[in-house]
Write a protein that holds these residues in place. Structure first.
Motif, PDB file in Angstrom:
ATOM      1  N   ILE A  16       0.850  -1.193   0.000  1.00  0.00           N
ATOM      2  CA  ILE A  16       0.000   0.000   0.000  1.00  0.00           C
ATOM      3  C   ILE A  16       0.885   1.241   0.000  1.00  0.00           C
ATOM      4  CG2 ILE A  16      -1.787   1.280   1.253  1.00  0.00           C
ATOM      5  CD1 ILE A  16      -2.667  -1.330   2.523  1.00  0.00           C
ATOM      6  N   PRO A  17       0.621   2.205  -0.889  1.00  0.00           N
ATOM      7  CA  PRO A  17       1.385   3.461  -0.867  1.00  0.00           C
ATOM      8  C   PRO A  17       1.238   4.156   0.487  1.00  0.00           C
ATOM      9  CG  PRO A  17       0.129   3.276  -2.900  1.00  0.00           C
ATOM     10  CD  PRO A  17      -0.348   2.172  -1.999  1.00  0.00           C
ATOM     11  N   ILE A  18       2.309   4.751   0.955  1.00  0.00           N
ATOM     12  CA  ILE A  18       2.300   5.400   2.266  1.00  0.00           C
ATOM     13  C   ILE A  18       1.212   6.468   2.353  1.00  0.00           C
ATOM     14  CG2 ILE A  18       3.666   6.889   3.805  1.00  0.00           C
ATOM     15  CD1 ILE A  18       6.154   5.377   2.770  1.00  0.00           C
ATOM     16  N   LYS A  19       0.941   7.159   1.249  1.00  0.00           N
ATOM     17  CA  LYS A  19      -0.064   8.229   1.262  1.00  0.00           C
ATOM     18  C   LYS A  19      -1.462   7.705   1.584  1.00  0.00           C
ATOM     19  CE  LYS A  19      -1.274   8.072  -3.666  1.00  0.00           C
ATOM     20  NZ  LYS A  19      -1.378   8.844  -4.922  1.00  0.00           N
ATOM     21  N   ASN A  20      -1.663   6.397   1.431  1.00  0.00           N
ATOM     22  CA  ASN A  20      -2.979   5.805   1.689  1.00  0.00           C
ATOM     23  C   ASN A  20      -3.074   5.164   3.076  1.00  0.00           C
ATOM     24  OD1 ASN A  20      -3.795   6.558  -0.876  1.00  0.00           O
ATOM     25  ND2 ASN A  20      -3.270   4.579  -1.796  1.00  0.00           N
ATOM     26  N   PRO A  50       6.852  -5.640   8.115  1.00  0.00           N
ATOM     27  CA  PRO A  50       5.533  -5.283   7.577  1.00  0.00           C
ATOM     28  C   PRO A  50       4.780  -4.385   8.555  1.00  0.00           C
ATOM     29  CG  PRO A  50       5.937  -7.637   7.328  1.00  0.00           C
ATOM     30  CD  PRO A  50       7.032  -7.106   8.204  1.00  0.00           C
ATOM     31  N   VAL A  51       4.040  -3.454   8.009  1.00  0.00           N
ATOM     32  CA  VAL A  51       3.235  -2.541   8.816  1.00  0.00           C
ATOM     33  C   VAL A  51       1.894  -3.213   9.116  1.00  0.00           C
ATOM     34  CG1 VAL A  51       2.063  -0.296   8.820  1.00  0.00           C
ATOM     35  CG2 VAL A  51       4.347  -0.534   7.796  1.00  0.00           C
ATOM     36  N   LYS A  52       1.476  -3.153  10.377  1.00  0.00           N
ATOM     37  CA  LYS A  52       0.186  -3.745  10.740  1.00  0.00           C
ATOM     38  C   LYS A  52      -0.917  -2.712  10.533  1.00  0.00           C
ATOM     39  CE  LYS A  52       1.614  -7.329  13.983  1.00  0.00           C
ATOM     40  NZ  LYS A  52       1.442  -7.878  15.356  1.00  0.00           N
ATOM     41  N   THR A  81       5.607   5.799  -2.220  1.00  0.00           N
ATOM     42  CA  THR A  81       6.310   4.529  -2.041  1.00  0.00           C
ATOM     43  C   THR A  81       5.407   3.516  -1.337  1.00  0.00           C
ATOM     44  OG1 THR A  81       8.361   5.770  -1.774  1.00  0.00           O
ATOM     45  CG2 THR A  81       8.398   3.448  -1.127  1.00  0.00           C
ATOM     46  N   PRO A  82       5.268   2.316  -1.892  1.00  0.00           N
ATOM     47  CA  PRO A  82       4.444   1.296  -1.224  1.00  0.00           C
ATOM     48  C   PRO A  82       5.227   0.565  -0.137  1.00  0.00           C
ATOM     49  CG  PRO A  82       5.247   0.447  -3.305  1.00  0.00           C
ATOM     50  CD  PRO A  82       5.750   1.864  -3.210  1.00  0.00           C
ATOM     51  N   VAL A  83       4.516   0.130   0.878  1.00  0.00           N
ATOM     52  CA  VAL A  83       5.122  -0.695   1.927  1.00  0.00           C
ATOM     53  C   VAL A  83       4.267  -1.947   2.097  1.00  0.00           C
ATOM     54  CG1 VAL A  83       6.172   1.230   3.173  1.00  0.00           C
ATOM     55  CG2 VAL A  83       3.842   0.543   3.736  1.00  0.00           C
ATOM     56  N   TRP A  84       4.917  -3.021   2.493  1.00  0.00           N
ATOM     57  CA  TRP A  84       4.175  -4.248   2.763  1.00  0.00           C
ATOM     58  C   TRP A  84       3.361  -4.069   4.041  1.00  0.00           C
ATOM     59  CZ3 TRP A  84       2.810  -7.949  -0.264  1.00  0.00           C
ATOM     60  CH2 TRP A  84       3.629  -8.345  -1.337  1.00  0.00           C
TER      61      TRP A  84
END
Length: 289
Positions: A16-20, A50-52, A81-84
């Motif tokens: 998911i992109p950080i902006k979202n 991974p971000v919860k 930038t997307p993060v898991w």
């Protein structure tokens, strides 16, 4: 067939992109800019977790990883930038808050020894150099207080990183030469105290004089005197400096020990105190327990 669903979180992973991502919930802690910047300066992709995320009403609420997303945004230069993300679709707000509050409750932190040895296994230079130096004196890194072992690994790293290899080398040489590897002399406060003296006085602190004059007193006696003076390693440094200067016409200048600190004790205080530090009747061994 066994049903393991009760032991497996009902989650799925998405990039998911950080902006979202949103992390403005009331239960969230304040963002630590200092922590973010420190991690940015030492960024390691393999340390990113991974971000919860709790997806409620179509909004992605971060309940573990708000610092992670800010770090990646700064390093990458974009909030695109997307993060898991590990996404939970079935959480209510109060469940998120409860998970956030208790996420570290049963996590066992790594001990300094465990971190040190993992760094050795990883081939990291600092820990390999420290380990080799300790072993060159016939000692070893240990997880507990044992004969011939140094368990104050954080202290060794502190001295090496703050003062450098040569100060750590001389610290070990003085300590071992003075008390011959006595376990009580290999404590963090003792080693740091010696390092403070070496850093403050350099070559004006004579190794032979240190071994002769400070070595008249056991490591336990130094420790007792240190506790009467000041808490921590500077108490040990003061106790050893007092022993070193004892009966010298011109001893090492006390204020130099605190040259890097904002304030230093008055000389008059030490003129009276240092003469009496080691003149008291020796305590029995039972007093040390």
């Amino acid at each position: 067939m066994n049903d393991y669903d009760a032991f497996v979180p009902n989650v799925h992973f998405e990039q998911i992109p950080i902006k979202n991502l949103v992390s403005n919930q009331e239960y969230q802690r304040n963002l630590s800019i200092a922590h973010v910047q420190r991690t940015v300066d030492n960024f390691d992709l393999y340390q990113i977790n991974p971000v919860k995320v709790s997806r409620r009403n179509g909004i992605n609420y971060v309940f573990n990883g708000q610092h992670t997303i800010e770090i990646i945004a700064i390093v990458s230069g974009s909030r695109e930038t997307p993060v898991w993300c590990m996404i939970y679709d079935d959480l209510e707000y109060i469940q998120e808050a409860d998970i956030f509050a208790n996420q570290l409750k049963y996590v066992k932190p790594l001990l300094p020894y465990e971190i040190f040895m993992a760094n050795v296994e990883a081939g990291n230079d600092d820990q390999l150099i420290i380990k080799s130096l300790v072993e060159s004196y016939g000692l070893h890194i240990s997880s507990s207080k044992v004969p011939g072992g140094i368990c104050a690994v954080s202290c060794l790293e502190y001295i090496y990183q703050k003062y450098g290899f040569h100060v750590l080398d001389r610290t070990l040489r003085l300590c071992i030469g003075t008390w011959e590897g006595d376990n009580n002399s290999l404590s963090a406060n003792m080693l740091k105290g010696i390092a403070h003296l070496i850093y403050a006085f350099g070559n004006t602190l004579k190794d032979d004089g240190f071994k002769e004059r400070v070595g008249k007193y056991s490591a336990r006696e130094i420790g007792r005197t240190a506790k009467e003076r000041k808490a921590g390693s500077f108490g040990y440094a003061e106790a050893m400096l007092s022993a070193y200067n004892k009966k010298m016409k011109t001893g090492l200048h006390w204020n130099k020990l605190y040259a890097t600190k904002s304030t230093a004790p008055d000389d008059d205080f030490y003129t009276e105190y240092e003469e009496n530090d080691f003149d008291t009747k020796e305590e029995t061994e039972s007093d040390d327990i």
